[in-house]
Motif scaffolding. Structure first.
Motif, mmCIF file in Angstrom:
data_model
loop_
_atom_site.group_PDB
_atom_site.id
_atom_site.type_symbol
_atom_site.label_atom_id
_atom_site.label_comp_id
_atom_site.label_asym_id
_atom_site.label_seq_id
_atom_site.Cartn_x
_atom_site.Cartn_y
_atom_site.Cartn_z
ATOM 1 N N ARG A 1 53.168 5.906 -7.790
ATOM 2 C CA ARG A 1 53.695 4.706 -7.171
ATOM 3 C C ARG A 1 55.079 4.589 -7.714
ATOM 4 O O ARG A 1 56.263 4.336 -6.824
ATOM 5 N N ASP A 2 55.468 5.131 -8.944
ATOM 6 C CA ASP A 2 56.849 4.874 -9.296
ATOM 7 C C ASP A 2 57.719 5.920 -8.482
ATOM 8 O O ASP A 2 58.795 5.589 -8.207
ATOM 9 N N HIS A 3 57.161 7.153 -8.224
ATOM 10 C CA HIS A 3 57.918 8.058 -7.630
ATOM 11 C C HIS A 3 58.259 7.546 -6.111
ATOM 12 O O HIS A 3 59.267 7.938 -5.609
ATOM 13 N N ALA A 4 57.492 6.997 -5.408
ATOM 14 C CA ALA A 4 57.498 6.361 -4.228
ATOM 15 C C ALA A 4 58.586 5.405 -4.347
ATOM 16 O O ALA A 4 59.578 5.247 -3.439
ATOM 17 N N ARG A 5 58.624 4.467 -5.333
ATOM 18 C CA ARG A 5 59.567 3.263 -5.398
ATOM 19 C C ARG A 5 60.980 4.122 -5.543
ATOM 20 O O ARG A 5 61.983 3.665 -4.926
ATOM 21 N N ALA A 6 61.040 5.183 -6.487
ATOM 22 C CA ALA A 6 62.278 5.892 -6.729
ATOM 23 C C ALA A 6 62.961 6.580 -5.367
ATOM 24 O O ALA A 6 64.281 6.353 -5.449
ATOM 25 N N VAL A 7 62.034 6.986 -4.586
ATOM 26 C CA VAL A 7 62.647 7.558 -3.254
ATOM 27 C C VAL A 7 62.793 6.859 -1.966
ATOM 28 O O VAL A 7 63.178 7.437 -0.897
ATOM 29 N N GLY A 8 62.484 5.524 -2.320
ATOM 30 C CA GLY A 8 62.654 4.646 -1.005
ATOM 31 C C GLY A 8 61.447 4.565 -0.106
ATOM 32 O O GLY A 8 61.680 4.131 1.000
ATOM 33 N N VAL A 9 60.267 4.771 -0.708
ATOM 34 C CA VAL A 9 59.127 4.316 0.262
ATOM 35 C C VAL A 9 58.871 2.986 0.395
ATOM 36 O O VAL A 9 59.051 2.220 -0.783
ATOM 37 N N PRO A 10 58.960 2.165 1.426
ATOM 38 C CA PRO A 10 59.096 1.158 1.706
ATOM 39 C C PRO A 10 57.644 0.290 1.117
ATOM 40 O O PRO A 10 57.862 -1.133 0.875
ATOM 41 N N ALA A 11 56.617 0.899 1.156
ATOM 42 C CA ALA A 11 55.341 0.480 0.784
ATOM 43 C C ALA A 11 54.351 1.673 0.140
ATOM 44 O O ALA A 11 54.360 2.214 1.058
ATOM 45 N N TYR A 12 53.789 1.312 -0.729
ATOM 46 C CA TYR A 12 52.688 2.180 -1.425
ATOM 47 C C TYR A 12 51.544 1.644 -1.672
ATOM 48 O O TYR A 12 51.423 0.546 -2.368
ATOM 49 N N HIS A 13 50.300 2.136 -1.037
ATOM 50 C CA HIS A 13 49.297 1.572 -1.159
ATOM 51 C C HIS A 13 48.201 2.614 -1.391
ATOM 52 O O HIS A 13 48.057 3.876 -0.925
ATOM 53 N N ARG A 14 47.303 2.242 -2.257
ATOM 54 C CA ARG A 14 46.385 3.489 -2.622
ATOM 55 C C ARG A 14 44.792 2.889 -2.447
ATOM 56 O O ARG A 14 44.330 1.842 -3.097
ATOM 57 N N VAL A 15 44.127 3.595 -1.669
ATOM 58 C CA VAL A 15 42.650 3.305 -1.225
ATOM 59 C C VAL A 15 41.669 3.732 -2.495
ATOM 60 O O VAL A 15 42.066 4.741 -3.258
ATOM 61 N N PRO A 16 40.963 2.877 -2.865
ATOM 62 C CA PRO A 16 40.020 2.835 -3.948
ATOM 63 C C PRO A 16 39.091 4.185 -3.931
ATOM 64 O O PRO A 16 38.875 4.706 -2.630
ATOM 65 N N ALA A 17 38.604 4.795 -4.790
ATOM 66 C CA ALA A 17 37.779 5.892 -4.931
ATOM 67 C C ALA A 17 36.406 5.261 -4.380
ATOM 68 O O ALA A 17 35.961 4.301 -4.491
ATOM 69 N N LEU A 18 35.352 6.037 -3.556
ATOM 70 C CA LEU A 18 34.366 5.730 -2.853
ATOM 71 C C LEU A 18 33.376 4.910 -3.999
ATOM 72 O O LEU A 18 32.594 3.800 -3.500
ATOM 73 N N GLY A 19 33.203 5.370 -5.096
ATOM 74 C CA GLY A 19 32.614 4.675 -6.176
ATOM 75 C C GLY A 19 31.035 4.306 -5.814
ATOM 76 O O GLY A 19 30.240 5.369 -5.323
ATOM 77 N N THR A 20 30.614 3.158 -5.662
ATOM 78 C CA THR A 20 29.459 2.972 -5.352
ATOM 79 C C THR A 20 29.164 2.092 -3.730
ATOM 80 O O THR A 20 28.586 1.194 -3.287
ATOM 81 N N HIS A 21 30.400 2.482 -2.998
ATOM 82 C CA HIS A 21 30.463 1.946 -1.719
ATOM 83 C C HIS A 21 28.850 2.236 -0.857
ATOM 84 O O HIS A 21 28.415 3.503 -1.084
ATOM 85 N N PRO A 22 28.400 1.240 -0.205
ATOM 86 C CA PRO A 22 27.052 1.510 0.213
ATOM 87 C C PRO A 22 26.792 2.555 1.174
ATOM 88 O O PRO A 22 25.826 3.445 1.278
ATOM 89 N N SER A 23 27.868 2.663 2.129
ATOM 90 C CA SER A 23 27.774 4.098 2.787
ATOM 91 C C SER A 23 27.613 5.288 2.401
ATOM 92 O O SER A 23 26.875 6.308 2.546
ATOM 93 N N PHE A 24 28.229 5.515 1.179
ATOM 94 C CA PHE A 24 28.354 6.697 0.352
ATOM 95 C C PHE A 24 27.274 6.720 -0.476
ATOM 96 O O PHE A 24 26.660 7.922 -0.511
ATOM 97 N N ILE A 25 26.588 5.605 -1.174
ATOM 98 C CA ILE A 25 25.335 5.877 -1.708
ATOM 99 C C ILE A 25 24.120 6.286 -0.691
ATOM 100 O O ILE A 25 23.355 7.010 -0.963
ATOM 101 N N SER A 26 24.344 5.700 0.415
ATOM 102 C CA SER A 26 23.202 6.018 1.520
ATOM 103 C C SER A 26 23.452 7.476 1.912
ATOM 104 O O SER A 26 22.329 8.169 1.869
ATOM 105 N N ALA A 27 24.812 8.048 1.878
ATOM 106 C CA ALA A 27 24.962 9.568 2.207
ATOM 107 C C ALA A 27 24.114 10.533 1.007
ATOM 108 O O ALA A 27 23.542 11.346 1.180
ATOM 109 N N LEU A 28 24.440 9.928 -0.257
ATOM 110 C CA LEU A 28 23.824 10.527 -1.403
ATOM 111 C C LEU A 28 22.326 10.401 -1.360
ATOM 112 O O LEU A 28 21.724 11.646 -1.600
ATOM 113 N N ALA A 29 21.800 9.438 -0.799
ATOM 114 C CA ALA A 29 20.288 9.288 -0.744
ATOM 115 C C ALA A 29 19.755 10.155 0.262
ATOM 116 O O ALA A 29 18.713 10.876 -0.080
ATOM 117 N N ASP A 30 20.509 10.283 1.452
ATOM 118 C CA ASP A 30 19.841 11.103 2.586
ATOM 119 C C ASP A 30 19.945 12.683 2.102
ATOM 120 O O ASP A 30 19.100 13.604 2.324
#
Length: 251
Positions: free
Chosen positions: A187-216
């Motif tokens: 994020r700091d690197h993005a700011r330093a090189v002029g990226v206008p916005a930096y967003h990071r998607v959360p890891a899957l964690g306990t997202h219901p669709s992911f847990i359903s996949a593990l159950a399957d």
């Protein structure tokens, strides 16, 4: 776990005391590599043998395009693409832990599986002309590693003046490589090189669709009849033949 508690040896002792009829090994590495999944399964076999576990054991080697995995990623990405769009047309960066190139050259399927996961997620998002790329992080040592690096992709985004949305495509939980590398260092690197916005998607964690996949995957493994005691999330081999280190190569 392989690198933190409970370690394989501690888990094996508890499982031996439980005396199960059957064991399923479901790695939390969606994409197979000899450096991660294979070494973790080997550590389990050693630990299980040391305490005399003899129950039939079935392992899932990989699930890079499991429907629930893909759906969970897409659901977490969508709102951040919308947020990033306020600063311009966003670029989606799928960041995975890197590997030395020589490991892949020997036939390790990890890079192909990471890219396959990314392709499936992009298809699931259903956005025409989506700007996206796969990149790699966490390089250590002097060897040549997979490219492009996330630093290089962030610098390219800075030159292009496009916002980025970063997806930890091979990490299913939060840890130092997401909370420090992605959230602080890059994020700091993005700011330093002029990226206008930096967003990071959360890891899957306990997202219901992911847990359903593990159950399957778990249910499928418990009912599997594979002679080898090993399969992919889709049953048989899914890697192209060039990947000689696929654990299902002999099948």
């Amino acid at each position: 776990m392989r690198y933190w508690h409970p370690m394989s040896e501690a888990a094996a002792r508890k499982i031996a005391a439980f005396r199960p009829d059957r064991i399923v090994l479901l790695p939390l590495y969606p994409q197979f590599s000899t450096t991660t999944t294979a070494s973790s399964l080997a550590a389990w076999r050693s630990a299980a043998g040391a305490v005399g576990i003899a129950a039939p054991t079935h392992a899932v080697c990989c699930y890079p395009r499991a429907e629930g995995l893909v759906a969970a990623h897409a659901a977490l990405i969508e709102p951040l693409l919308a947020a990033a769009a306020e600063a311009g047309e966003p670029r989606l960066l799928f960041s995975a832990h890197g590997l030395p190139k020589r490991v892949v050259a020997r036939g390790d399927p990890y890079q192909w599986q990471v890219e396959e996961t990314a392709r499936r997620i992009v298809a699931g998002l259903g956005r025409e002309a989506l700007d996206w790329a796969v990149c790699y992080q966490s390089k250590v040592g002097p060897l040549a590693w997979l490219e492009p690096s996330i630093a290089e992709e962030i610098e390219r985004a800075g030159r292009d003046r496009v916002p980025v949305v970063v997806v930890p495509v091979a990490f299913v939980s939060e840890h130092s490589e997401t909370l420090v590398e992605l959230d602080v260092t890059y994020r700091d690197h993005a700011r330093a090189v002029g990226v206008p916005a930096y967003h990071r998607v959360p890891a899957l964690g306990t997202h219901p669709s992911f847990i359903s996949a593990l159950a399957d995957l778990s249910r499928g493994a418990f009912t599997a009849s594979s002679v080898s005691g090993l399969d992919s999330g889709e049953g048989g081999r899914l890697c192209p033949g060039v990947h000689r280190c696929c654990p299902l190569a002999a099948q």
